[in-house]
Design a protein around this motif. Structure first.
Motif, short mmCIF file in Angstrom:
data_model
loop_
_atom_site.label_atom_id
_atom_site.label_comp_id
_atom_site.label_asym_id
_atom_site.label_seq_id
_atom_site.Cartn_x
_atom_site.Cartn_y
_atom_site.Cartn_z
N SER A 144 87.57 42.30 -6.47
CA SER A 144 87.55 40.84 -6.49
C SER A 144 87.18 40.34 -7.87
N ALA B 50 77.40 46.04 6.22
CA ALA B 50 77.69 45.32 4.97
C ALA B 50 78.22 46.26 3.91
N ALA C 19 81.84 47.38 4.68
CA ALA C 19 82.80 46.28 4.51
C ALA C 19 82.96 45.88 3.05
N ARG C 20 82.28 46.60 2.16
CA ARG C 20 82.32 46.33 0.72
C ARG C 20 81.85 44.90 0.40
N LYS C 21 80.88 44.47 1.16
CA LYS C 21 80.32 43.13 0.94
C LYS C 21 79.06 43.18 0.07
N THR C 22 78.69 44.36 -0.36
CA THR C 22 77.48 44.51 -1.16
C THR C 22 77.82 44.67 -2.64
#
Length: 329
Positions: A177, A314, A317-320
């Motif tokens: 991202s 988390a 989900a690669r949210k960290t």
């Protein structure tokens, strides 16, 4: 003398729901062990592999192989190196790091300098020692190289970005991202490729003016395997050290020939720090960079042990970003 503490255990492999917070008894340390009252423990992708059963371990068992705290008891064979009250950390141990206290083989424990906090140590031991063996042992970077490092904004990746910069190495990092691209650049990445909208191989070719790179460090696995090979110079080294997207399998070795007489290795930390001396030496190199502020420890998520499932969800989900630690005080 034994004590009862809170710890995470699993009785079967599966999703995050199998993580249970239970009371466990910590016995007096064996001759070659120390008992550590933990102040923090680290979260790593390998913990998920053990939970799911990708990496097999007899059930029931604990999770986690990284933590930091104070020695509260010492086995008789460990007294040459440790005493009660020592500040210590570890990043490679038998499973069981998700716990308030535990016994750890002394050969896997290192002395922790005063200038580094318990949370910082729990955040960097496994990840930092991973970068140490990748950069200083598996393919020893000398300075001046241009390299490709996948998942550059993750816990290992951010340490790699900083370590590469300290060595004078140009690190090209891949991220998922624009936000993660900013973080990787801020931590020392030379260039960043957002693979959600850019072609990794084409960008590596552009950035290296067609030369490609001598080494690719890939902790992602299945999804990046072929692209990684296409980024390597003839006789380059593919370092596949993790499986975040799933394991690499069904590989035809002939592909290494057709893509330029490539080398591939699947290393692990354990074989690179398999003695107390090697473990402490690797940790000392890491700690020195932290104390000199060439590596800044980024802890972006903190959870109590009771929320271990949320922490793993988390991470998966690669949210960290950066590191995640469990706070045990």
């Amino acid at each position: 003398m034994s004590q009862v503490v809170k710890a995470i255990r699993i009785e079967q492999n599966g999703g995050p729901e199998v993580l249970k917070l239970v009371d466990v008894e910590v016995s007096a340390p064996a001759d070659n062990e120390v008992t550590i009252q933990q102040h923090a423990a680290g979260l790593n992708f390998i913990d998920i592999y053990f939970r799911e059963g990708l990496y097999k371990q007899p059930l029931p068992h604990g999770l986690g192989a990284e933590g930091a705290g104070v020695v509260t008891a010492v086995g008789k064979l460990a007294k040459k190196r440790f005493k009660v009250g020592d500040r210590v950390a570890y990043g490679q141990s038998p499973l069981g790091g998700y716990a308030q206290a535990r016994n750890v083989p002394a050969a896997q424990v290192v002395h922790l300098p005063k200038g580094i906090s318990f949370e910082e140590a729990a955040a960097i031991m496994l990840k930092g020692l991973t970068v140490q063996y990748l950069f200083r042992q598996t393919y020893r970077l000398q300075g001046g190289e241009t390299i490709l490092f996948h998942a550059a904004a993750g816990g290992v990746g951010l340490i790699a970005c900083q370590w590469a910069k300290a060595l004078g190495v140009k690190l090209i990092g891949t991220v998922s991202s624009p936000e993660k691209a900013v973080i990787a650049k801020a931590n020392g990445a030379w260039q960043v490729i957002d693979y959600s909208k850019e072609n990794v191989v084409e960008r590596v070719m552009e950035l290296t003016k067609g030369k490609k790179v001598p080494v690719v460090y890939d902790g992602v696995g299945k999804d990046t395997w072929l692209a990684s090979l296409d980024c390597l110079q003839p006789r380059g080294l593919m370092v596949s050290y993790g499986n975040a997207s799933g394991p690499v399998d069904g590989v035809n070795l002939g592909i290494l020939a057709t893509k330029g007489s490539l080398y591939v290795t699947r290393p692990t930390l354990g074989t690179h720090v398999n003695t107390a001396e090697k473990m402490q030496a690797a940790a000392d190199e890491l700690f020195d960079l932290v104390l000199k502020k060439k590596i800044k420890v980024r802890i972006d998520q903190r959870y109590p042990l009771a929320q271990a499932a949320d922490a793993q969800i988390a991470l998966a989900a690669r949210k960290t970003t950066g590191a995640t630690v469990f706070t045990l005080d």
